[in-house]
Scaffold this motif. Structure first.
Motif, short mmCIF file in Angstrom:
data_model
loop_
_atom_site.label_atom_id
_atom_site.label_comp_id
_atom_site.label_asym_id
_atom_site.label_seq_id
_atom_site.Cartn_x
_atom_site.Cartn_y
_atom_site.Cartn_z
N LEU A 57 0.82 -1.21 0.00
CA LEU A 57 0.00 0.00 0.00
C LEU A 57 0.86 1.26 0.00
O LEU A 57 0.54 2.25 -0.66
N SER A 58 1.96 1.22 0.72
CA SER A 58 2.82 2.40 0.83
C SER A 58 3.51 2.73 -0.49
O SER A 58 3.93 3.87 -0.71
N GLN A 59 3.64 1.75 -1.38
CA GLN A 59 4.29 1.98 -2.68
C GLN A 59 3.41 2.77 -3.65
O GLN A 59 3.92 3.37 -4.60
N ILE A 60 2.12 2.76 -3.43
CA ILE A 60 1.16 3.26 -4.43
C ILE A 60 1.44 4.68 -4.89
O ILE A 60 1.44 4.95 -6.10
N PRO A 61 1.70 5.65 -4.00
CA PRO A 61 1.91 7.02 -4.47
C PRO A 61 3.12 7.19 -5.37
O PRO A 61 3.21 8.16 -6.13
N THR A 62 4.07 6.26 -5.33
CA THR A 62 5.30 6.39 -6.11
C THR A 62 5.25 5.61 -7.42
O THR A 62 6.19 5.67 -8.20
N MET A 63 4.15 4.90 -7.69
CA MET A 63 4.12 4.00 -8.84
C MET A 63 3.52 4.66 -10.07
O MET A 63 2.70 5.57 -9.97
N ASP A 64 3.93 4.16 -11.23
CA ASP A 64 3.38 4.62 -12.50
C ASP A 64 1.92 4.20 -12.60
O ASP A 64 1.55 3.07 -12.23
N SER A 65 1.08 5.08 -13.11
CA SER A 65 -0.37 4.81 -13.18
C SER A 65 -0.69 3.57 -14.02
O SER A 65 -1.71 2.92 -13.80
N LYS A 66 0.19 3.22 -14.97
CA LYS A 66 -0.09 2.08 -15.84
C LYS A 66 -0.02 0.75 -15.11
O LYS A 66 -0.66 -0.22 -15.52
N VAL A 67 0.78 0.69 -14.05
CA VAL A 67 0.93 -0.58 -13.33
C VAL A 67 0.04 -0.65 -12.09
O VAL A 67 -0.03 -1.68 -11.44
N LEU A 68 -0.65 0.45 -11.78
CA LEU A 68 -1.46 0.48 -10.56
C LEU A 68 -2.62 -0.54 -10.57
O LEU A 68 -2.86 -1.19 -9.55
N PRO A 69 -3.36 -0.70 -11.67
CA PRO A 69 -4.46 -1.68 -11.63
C PRO A 69 -4.02 -3.08 -11.22
O PRO A 69 -4.65 -3.71 -10.38
N SER A 70 -2.92 -3.57 -11.82
CA SER A 70 -2.45 -4.91 -11.46
C SER A 70 -1.91 -4.94 -10.04
O SER A 70 -2.04 -5.95 -9.33
N HIS A 71 -1.32 -3.82 -9.60
CA HIS A 71 -0.81 -3.74 -8.23
C HIS A 71 -1.97 -3.83 -7.24
O HIS A 71 -1.87 -4.54 -6.22
#
Length: 336
Positions: A57-71
């Protein structure tokens, strides 16, 4: 660009380390005989698993929007596995401690949904769905994938959905083994009774007309959209209702329900009963002592000192007090 690659590489390395740690915890769990399990071991394994989810959960703000759905899908999978771990350990956990662990799982689930709403707002309702049960005539119906041109996006066929679609005058049911923590969709139904006896992750109802929905606890959210002339009996953490009218909601909701662009909505307290209901409530971790069934927020009505005209409390004389005879029959076709 190199800075971005460095950050991504570092995050990837951290994720790999966390994954290795979690895999060790899973392996250790498998090697422990069930008869030797105890709360001390469980507490340590639960801590590792829950901290892993917190890290994701803590990684979410730093991730690219394209990989967020699978994350987000991966997070939900881990949360569901953690909840199953708690429930399957119930034979040696004290009831108080089981509720405590389920509460932690619930908080992780809620945080996941809130972050998904914030960072992936364009995804419809923001929840992963599984396979939808097709009607026998679905391929010939107006809801066929080849015939959806010109229709709203919400009517497009999606093979990942799980639930019921495009049926009339039917009695439909799903039991606990089918439902456990699934994201359930009910869509394009008319004059149907739907019995859902189990614990669901989320429940989505879209374009239902003159239907009766009788369902057990939903651990997170119930979404109602474009529904008319229906009776809905549901227990959940959160209710969101859009563009619906003339519906009676028998509700147990632990936070405030939300209505928007709705009219003639009537509420009553949840009063469903079936054999495993108490067990399912315990599995869902919903608090049975908190019920805001008569405290909806209407996003179209901002006057704080005047009740919204779009919803009201259902008069006690008009309520259904016993649903026993409703499980097995479909409602009569609506004249309107």
């Amino acid at each position: 660009m190199s800075d971005k690659n460095t950050v991504l590489e570092r995050l990837s390395k951290r994720d790999a380390q966390r994954l290795e740690k979690l895999q060790k915890a899973h392996k250790a769990r498998e090697e422990v005989d069930a008869s030797d399990e105890n709360e001390e071991y469980f507490s340590g394994a639960f801590k590792i698993k829950s901290e892993y989810i917190e890290d994701m959960l803590s990684q979410i703000p730093t991730m690219d929007s394209k990989v967020l759905p699978s994350h987000f899908d991966n997070i939900k999978r881990e949360v569901n596995e953690l909840q199953k771990y708690v429930i399957t350990s119930s034979f040696f956990l004290k009831e108080f401690n089981m509720r405590k662990y389920l509460g932690i799982v619930q908080n992780l689930q809620t945080k996941c949904y809130e972050l998904e709403d914030r960072y992936v707002p364009r995804k419809k309702f923001g929840f992963t769905k599984k396979k939808l049960l097709k009607s026998n005539t679905e391929k010939q119906s107006s809801f066929d994938e080849n015939d959806t041109a010109g229709k709203a996006d919400s009517n497009k066929w999606d093979e990942k959905l799980f639930g019921f679609d495009s049926l009339e005058n039917k009695v439909l049911s799903l039991d606990s083994d089918d439902l456990f923590q699934r994201d359930v969709t009910l869509r394009n139904l008319k004059n149907c009774t739907i019995a859902l006896k189990g614990v669901m992750g989320t429940l989505h109802m879209t374009n239902l007309d003159n239907c009766i929905i009788l369902c057990g606890p939903v651990t997170s959210s119930v979404f109602v959209e474009k529904c008319t002339n229906s009776k809905i009996v549901t227990a959940c953490q959160q209710l969101r209702m859009h563009t619906s009218s003339k519906c009676d909601i028998y509700l147990h909701v632990t936070s405030k329900g939300i209505v928007e662009d709705c009219s003639e909505i009537r509420t009553a307290p949840y009063n469903l009963y079936y054999e495993d209901l108490d067990k399912h409530f315990n599995m869902s971790s919903l608090d049975r002592n908190i019920n805001n069934w008569d405290r909806l927020d209407d996003f179209n009505w901002l006057a704080p000192d005047i009740p919204s005209p779009n919803w009201s409390v259902l008069d006690t004389a008009k309520r259904v007090n016993n649903w026993d005879e409703w499980w097995s029959k479909s409602p009569l076709p609506c004249n309107g």
